[in-house]
Enzyme design. Structure first.
Site, PDB file in Angstrom:
ATOM      1  N   ARG A  59       0.891  -1.255   0.190  1.00 17.51           N
ATOM      2  CA  ARG A  59       0.002  -0.215   0.145  1.00 17.51           C
ATOM      3  C   ARG A  59       0.823   1.159  -0.086  1.00 17.51           C
ATOM      4  O   ARG A  59       0.307   2.333  -0.491  1.00 17.51           O
ATOM      5  CB  ARG A  59      -0.894   0.041   1.182  1.00 17.51           C
ATOM      6  N   GLU A  96       2.781  -9.689  15.893  1.00 20.73           N
ATOM      7  CA  GLU A  96       1.967 -10.159  17.001  1.00 20.73           C
ATOM      8  C   GLU A  96       2.412 -11.590  17.013  1.00 20.73           C
ATOM      9  O   GLU A  96       2.580 -12.099  18.129  1.00 20.73           O
ATOM     10  CB  GLU A  96       0.619  -9.788  16.754  1.00 20.73           C
TER      11      GLU A  96
HETATM   12  P1  AMP Z   1       2.369  -1.762  11.976  1.00 16.75           P
HETATM   13  O1  AMP Z   1       2.003  -2.444  13.100  1.00 16.75           O
HETATM   14  O2  AMP Z   1       2.598  -0.100  11.737  1.00 16.75           O
HETATM   15  O3  AMP Z   1       3.869  -2.454  11.395  1.00 16.75           O
HETATM   16  O4  AMP Z   1       1.693  -1.896  10.338  1.00 16.75           O
HETATM   17  C1  AMP Z   1       1.807  -3.030   9.541  1.00 16.75           C
HETATM   18  C2  AMP Z   1       1.405  -2.572   8.217  1.00 16.75           C
HETATM   19  O5  AMP Z   1      -0.254  -2.983   8.388  1.00 16.75           O
HETATM   20  C3  AMP Z   1       1.450  -1.373   7.846  1.00 16.75           C
HETATM   21  O6  AMP Z   1       2.039  -1.307   6.521  1.00 16.75           O
HETATM   22  C4  AMP Z   1      -0.398  -0.743   7.498  1.00 16.75           C
HETATM   23  O7  AMP Z   1      -0.126  -0.202   6.274  1.00 16.75           O
HETATM   24  C5  AMP Z   1      -0.998  -2.047   7.811  1.00 16.75           C
HETATM   25  N1  AMP Z   1      -2.107  -1.644   8.872  1.00 16.75           N
HETATM   26  C6  AMP Z   1      -1.831  -2.016  10.377  1.00 16.75           C
HETATM   27  N2  AMP Z   1      -2.788  -1.703  10.991  1.00 16.75           N
HETATM   28  C7  AMP Z   1      -3.612  -1.179  10.088  1.00 16.75           C
HETATM   29  C8  AMP Z   1      -5.103  -0.414  10.113  1.00 16.75           C
HETATM   30  N3  AMP Z   1      -5.746  -0.517  11.306  1.00 16.75           N
HETATM   31  N4  AMP Z   1      -5.790  -0.172   8.968  1.00 16.75           N
HETATM   32  C9  AMP Z   1      -4.917  -0.077   7.756  1.00 16.75           C
HETATM   33  N5  AMP Z   1      -3.516  -0.566   7.735  1.00 16.75           N
HETATM   34  C10 AMP Z   1      -3.156  -1.149   8.832  1.00 16.75           C
END
Ligand code: AMP
Length: 172
Positions: A59, A96
């Site tokens: 994305r 996780e």
């Molecule tokens: P992170 O937990 O910051 O490592 O997020 C991992 C990936 O998942 C990132 O690239 C975000 O684009 C996506 N992501 C995580 N949580 C969400 C959410 N609630 N809505 C949209 N994208 C998410």
């Protein structure tokens, strides 16, 4: 900003139960929202001499590309393992459940570069932290970090180094 916000779709329990997923596809498909996102991202970095925008699969490729185009920078993909064809550097990080790995081409960044790393959403910050460490290991002049959406309750900013300059267009 209100216009973009109106075009973000909340999807409950995706990709797993308990997650409220911020879906930007509904904003990207709207010509005006896409234009505003590109323009607003560019306004944050126009005067900073940025030479490369690094987008995180998948994305982060969308906003990262339009940002790079708007500010006249190049685009570099960070991808999941086994997708990049040439010699790569890798970083692993805790999720996780279990671990994840990301890769960048070894020759993608040089010490002359000023870099913005872009992803669509900052959640826990694990993915960006790994990307940040990868890019930093290539010794560019400067590394900025950028998101379209920041989910502040998840504390992702605290997972990034204190000297990382982090921006986001929309905070929830
Ligand atoms: P992170 O937990 O910051 O490592 O997020 C991992 C990936 O998942 C990132 O690239 C975000 O684009 C996506 N992501 C995580 N949580 C969400 C959410 N609630 N809505 C949209 N994208 C998410």
């Amino acid at each position: 900003m209100e216009y973009i916000k109106r075009h973000i779709r909340d999807v409950q329990d995706f990709p797993q139960k308990g997650v409220l997923f911020k879906d930007l596809t509904t904003a990207f498909k709207d010509p005006r929202a896409l234009h505003i996102i590109g323009w607003d991202l560019a306004q944050l970095y126009r005067d900073k001499g940025v030479t490369k925008v690094v987008g995180i699969e998948s994305r982060g490729f969308i906003g990262g590309s339009i940002l790079a185009f708007e500010i006249g920078a190049g685009f570099v993909p960070v991808r999941k393992p086994g997708k990049l064809p040439a010699d790569t550097l890798q970083a692993s990080y805790d999720k996780e459940y279990g671990k994840d790995t990301i890769e960048i081409h070894r020759d993608a960044i040089t010490p002359d570069d000023i870099v913005v790393i872009h992803d669509d959403v900052l959640a826990t910050g694990g993915t960006m932290r790994a990307a940040y460490d990868l890019v930093k290991s290539m010794n560019p002049k400067k590394v900025y970090v950028n998101f379209i959406i920041e989910l502040t309750a998840l504390g992702g900013r605290d997972r990034l180094p204190a000297d990382a300059e982090v921006t986001s267009l929309i905070k929830y």
